[in-house]
Design a protein around this motif. Structure first.
Motif, PDB file in Angstrom:
ATOM      1  N   ALA A  56      18.319  29.684  64.776  1.00 19.39           N
ATOM      2  CA  ALA A  56      18.318  28.501  64.416  1.00 19.39           C
ATOM      3  C   ALA A  56      18.973  27.566  65.583  1.00 19.39           C
ATOM      4  O   ALA A  56      18.615  26.604  66.187  1.00 19.39           O
ATOM      5  CB  ALA A  56      18.401  28.196  63.162  1.00 19.39           C
ATOM      6  N   PRO A  57      20.409  27.963  65.617  1.00 16.17           N
ATOM      7  CA  PRO A  57      21.062  27.165  66.565  1.00 16.17           C
ATOM      8  C   PRO A  57      20.675  27.201  68.162  1.00 16.17           C
ATOM      9  O   PRO A  57      20.738  26.361  68.568  1.00 16.17           O
ATOM     10  CB  PRO A  57      22.478  27.883  66.657  1.00 16.17           C
ATOM     11  N   LEU A  58      20.263  28.551  68.388  1.00 17.76           N
ATOM     12  CA  LEU A  58      19.796  28.833  69.707  1.00 17.76           C
ATOM     13  C   LEU A  58      18.561  27.815  70.091  1.00 17.76           C
ATOM     14  O   LEU A  58      18.301  27.290  70.913  1.00 17.76           O
ATOM     15  CB  LEU A  58      19.345  30.241  70.095  1.00 17.76           C
ATOM     16  N   LEU A  59      17.482  27.841  68.863  1.00 18.80           N
ATOM     17  CA  LEU A  59      16.364  27.092  69.127  1.00 18.80           C
ATOM     18  C   LEU A  59      16.617  25.802  69.203  1.00 18.80           C
ATOM     19  O   LEU A  59      16.022  24.793  69.880  1.00 18.80           O
ATOM     20  CB  LEU A  59      15.549  27.185  67.808  1.00 18.80           C
ATOM     21  N   THR A  60      17.940  25.127  68.454  1.00 19.76           N
ATOM     22  CA  THR A  60      17.894  23.828  68.387  1.00 19.76           C
ATOM     23  C   THR A  60      18.510  23.315  69.658  1.00 19.76           C
ATOM     24  O   THR A  60      18.142  22.530  70.532  1.00 19.76           O
ATOM     25  CB  THR A  60      18.922  23.382  67.340  1.00 19.76           C
TER      26      THR A  60
END
Length: 628
Positions: free
Chosen positions: A360-364
Motif C-alpha cells: 500500500a505505501p509503494l502504491l501510494t
C-alpha cells in the motif's frame, strides 16, 4: 556389448531376491507432476484460505478498532481515517505508544513479527524448510493492527500475507508432508491473504510464483490457484464486489502516449531503486543506535507522529488515499504530500523494524509520483496526449514492479484492482521499463535485500531443471564392461587387476547372466574384501535391492537413485520383466550432459550466416546464368 574378459558359461541359479525390483515407484512416480497428493493438498489449501479470509476480515476490524480508540477515543469497528483526528500536537504521541507496544511484543513474543512479512517468509522457504513458528499466526496480525491502528503508514496486506503464510506453514508442520509440499502450503496461505484483502486472485497467484515458490509447476500452481480463488471469494463475502481501487474509465492510449508512459516508467524505476535503498540505509542507521532494537519502533514512530501532525493523511493504511489519487481530483499539494512525506514517514518507520506492509505505501508513493510526473509532462509537452489518472495508475504499478521486481504481479494487480482494460498497455510498458532499469541500479530488491544481507541467496530466475529435460537414452553408454554371474570372486579380482589401467577408478561393476539379463551391481570393495570365499560366484555379492533405470526415465531420477544407493553408475535395462541390460550411465555422463545443455543456451552463434547465404546465392545465380 562386451561382458568383460570372460566368456559366458552355464548360468548358475539365481535366487528370487536377486531379481527383486528396486522400488519401481521411485522410477515411475516422479515422471508425473500431479498425483492424488495434490488433490488432498488442494483441499487443505482451500480450507486454509477460508480461515485466512476470516483472519483478514478480523485484521481490518482490529485496525479500525485501534484507530478509533487511539485517535477518536471511542470503541468502534467503523472504518475511520486517522487523518480526520482532532488531537492537535498529541497526535505525535499516539504512534510512539504503538511503537512501544510492538517493540515489547517483538522482544518478549517473537522477533519474527518485525518487518513487512514477505522477506521473512522467503527466508523460511529458502533456509528452514518453510517452517514458521505457530505463535506468528497470532502475534503478527495483532502487532500489525496496533502498529497501523496507532498511525503506522502501512497497508494491511503485508501482515495478512505473513499471517496466511504462517498459518499455511503451521498446518503443513502438523500434516505428514514433504518440505516442498509445506512450501506450497505456505505460499498458498500467504497469497490467499493478499487475495482476501484486495480481491485480486490472479495477481496473488503470480506473487506466489515470483516471490515465494521459486518455481512454476502444476503441483504447486493448482493448490495455490485454488487457495487464491477461495481468498477472493472471502473478499467478496466480507468486503463486497467493487474493485479494490475504483477509478473513472481511462481512455485508450495513443502511440505517442504509450511512448511517454514507457519513458515515465524509466524515471519511476530510478525512483523505485532510490526508495528501496533508502529503507535499508535507514535500517543501517538504526543498527548503529546504542539502544536495544526493542526501542527502535518507538523511535521511528517519533518521525511518524511529527509528519502526521503536519500531514495527517500520511497516517494509517491509506487505501482511501490511493482511491483519491486515482480519481484525479486531489490538489497538487496532496500529490506532493503523499509522494514525499508519506515516503519519509514509511521509510523511517519500516527501517525501525516495526510491523507493517509495503504494498500500500509503494502504491501510494508511486501513484502520487506518477501524478506529479504526468502533470509536469503535460506542462512541458502539451501534445504528448497522456492522461493524468493513467499516469497515477502506471506510477503505482511501476513503483511496485521496480522496488519488488515482481513484474507480472504488478501488472496484473493494477488491472484487477481497478478493472481498467485500457490500462493494460500503459501499465505493461511502464512496469517493464521500471523493472528493467532497477537491475542496473540495485543488486537485490526491497523484498530480498534484507535476507541477502544475511547471506541468503535468492534466485533471480526460475529456469526448468535441466536434469528434468534430458532422458537416459540421450546419454546411454552401450560399451559396457560387465561381469558374468558365474565368474568366481578370485577370477573377477584378477581380471580387474589385469585391466586396472583401462578401467581406472571404476568402483562398481554390473553383473549379468548368460543372456545379458541384469542380476545386480557389485562394489569393487566387496570383490577385494577378504571376508568372502575366493571360489564363490560374484553373484553372491549382489545385494537384495539393486538400482537400475529405464531408457525413458529422466536424469533427475538417475541422480536420486545414485544418491540413495551411493553408486556412481546405473545399469540401464529394458522395460520388461526380464530386465535385459542395454547399457549404463555414470555420474560423469550426467555431468557432461548437464554442462552441454547449460552451455548450449549461452553460446552466441547465429544459426543463419548471412555471409554463407550470400555466397550460396551468388553460386546459384552463376549456375542459373550458365543454364541460360
Amino acid at each position: 556389448m562386451s561382458t568383460g574378459a570372460f566368456q559366458h558359461s552355464s548360468a548358475i541359479p539365481i535366487s528370487p531376491a536377486l531379481t527383486q525390483e528396486s522400488e519401481p515407484d521411485i522410477l515411475e512416480q516422479k515422471n508425473y507432476p500431479v498425483n492424488k497428493r495434490i488433490f488432498f493438498l488442494s483441499l487443505q489449501a482451500i480450507f486454509n484460505a477460508v480461515v485466512v479470509g476470516c483472519i483478514a476480515k478480523l485484521l481490518v476490524l482490529l485496525i479500525s478498532l485501534f484507530t478509533n480508540i487511539a485517535f477518536f477515543q471511542k470503541f468502534s469497528f467503523a472504518n475511520t481515517s486517522p487523518g480526520n483526528n482532532h488531537l492537535g500536537w498529541l497526535v505525535i504521541i499516539v504512534p510512539i505508544i504503538g511503537g512501544l507496544i510492538v517493540g515489547i511484543m517483538a522482544r518478549f513474543g517473537s522477533a519474527a513479527i518485525r518487518g513487512h512479512g514477505i522477506p521473512e517468509a522467503m527466508e523460511q522457504v529458502l533456509l528452514n524448510e518453510s517452517k514458521i513458528k505457530p505463535i506468528i499466526t497470532f502475534l503478527k496480525p495483532i502487532s500489525a493492527a496496533i502498529s497501523i491502528g496507532t498511525g503506522g503508514p502501512f497497508g494491511a496486506e503485508g501482515p495478512i500475507i505473513a499471517t496466511g503464510g504462517a498459518f499455511g506453514s503451521v498446518t503443513g508442520q502438523i500434516m505428514r508432508i514433504t518440505a516442498n509440499e509445506r512450501k506450497i502450503m505456505l505460499a498458498a496461505g500467504a497469497c490467499a491473504g493478499m487475495s482476501a484483502i484486495f480481491g485480486t486472485p490472479l495477481a496473488a497467484v503470480l506473487l506466489a510464483i515470483e516471490l515465494l515458490l521459486f518455481e512454476f509447476s502444476p503441483r504447486s500452481i493448482i493448490p495455490v490457484a485454488l487457495s487464491c480463488a477461495t481468498g477472493a471469494a472471502m473478499h467478496f463475502i466480507f468486503f463486497g464486489f467493487e474493485p479494490a481501487f475504483a477509478m473513472p474509465n481511462i481512455p485508450e492510449p495513443s502511440s505517442i502516449a504509450l511512448i511517454t508512459y514507457v519513458a515515465l516508467g524509466i524515471v519511476i524505476g530510478v525512483c523505485a531503486a532510490v526508495v528501496s535503498k533508502a529503507v535499508y540505509i535507514i535500517e543501517d542507521l538504526f543498527e548503529k543506535l546504542p539502544v536495544h532494537w526493542m526501542w527502535w519502533p518507538a523511535i521511528g514512530a517519533v518521525a511518524v507522529g511529527v509528519i502526521g501532525y503536519f500531514a495527517p493523511f500520511t497516517l494509517g493504511v491509506g487505501y482511501e488515499n490511493i482511491s483519491h489519487l486515482l480519481s484525479g481530483t486531489l490538489p497538487l499539494k496532496m500529490f506532493f504530500t503523499l509522494c514525499f512525506l508519506k515516503f519519509l514517514s514509511w521509510a523511517i518507520s519500516l527501517g525501525s523494524g516495526t510491523s507493517g506492509g509495503t504494498l500500500a505505501p509503494l502504491l501510494t508513493i508511486g501513484g502520487a509520483l506518477g501524478g506529479l510526473l504526468g502533470t509536469l509532462t503535460l506542462l512541458l509537452f502539451p501534445g504528448c496526449e497522456v492522461n493524468l489518472i493513467t499516469c497515477v495508475l502506471i506510477g503505482m504499478a511501476a513503483m511496485f514492479a521496480g522496488a519488488s521486481r515482481a513484474l507480472l504481479t504488478s501488472i496484473v494487480f493494477a488491472l484487477e484492482a481497478t478493472m481498467q482494460p485500457h490500462g493494460l498497455l500503459p501499465v505493461l510498458g511502464a512496469c517493464t521499463a521500471s523493472y528493467f532499469i532497477s537491475f542496473f541500479l540495485m543488486k537485490g530488491s526491497i523484498m530480498t535485500e534484507k535476507i541477502q544481507r544475511r547471506g541468503v541467496a535468492t534466485p533471480e530466475s526460475y529456469e526448468p531443471d535441466v536434469l528434468q529435460t534430458v532422458i537416459v537414452k540421450e546419454i546411454l553408454n552401450d560399451d559396457v564392461l560387465a561381469i558374468s554371474a558365474d565368474t568366481t570372486i578370485k577370477e573377477a579380482r584378477e581380471w580387474i587387476k589385469g585391466t586396472n589401467e583401462e578401467l581406472g577408478q571404476v568402483t562398481v561393476f554390473v553383473i549379468v547372466d548368460a543372456d545379458d539379463l541384469l542380476q545386480g551391481i557389485v562394489f569393487r570393495k566387496d570383490i577385494f574384501s577378504k571376508k568372502h570365499d575366493d571360489n564363490a560366484s560374484v553373484s553372491t555379492l549382489v545385494k537384495s535391492m539393486n538400482p537400475y533405470i529405464y531408457e525413458e526415465n529422466r536424469l533427475s531420477i538417475a541422480i536420486d537413485l545414485m544418491d540413495k544407493y551411493q553408486t556412481d553408475i546405473l545399469p540401464v535395462v529394458t522395460h520388461d520383466k526380464d530386465k535385459r541390460l542395454t547399457g549404463i550411465i555414470s555420474h560423469k555422463d550426467i555431468f557432461t550432459a548437464y554442462r552441454k545443455r547449460r552451455n548450449a543456451e549461452e553460446v552466441y552463434k547465429p544459426p543463419i550466416s548471412l555471409r554463407k547465404q550470400g555466397i550460396k546465392i551468388i553460386i546459384k545465380g552463376k549456375q542459373f546464368l550458365k543454364t541460360k
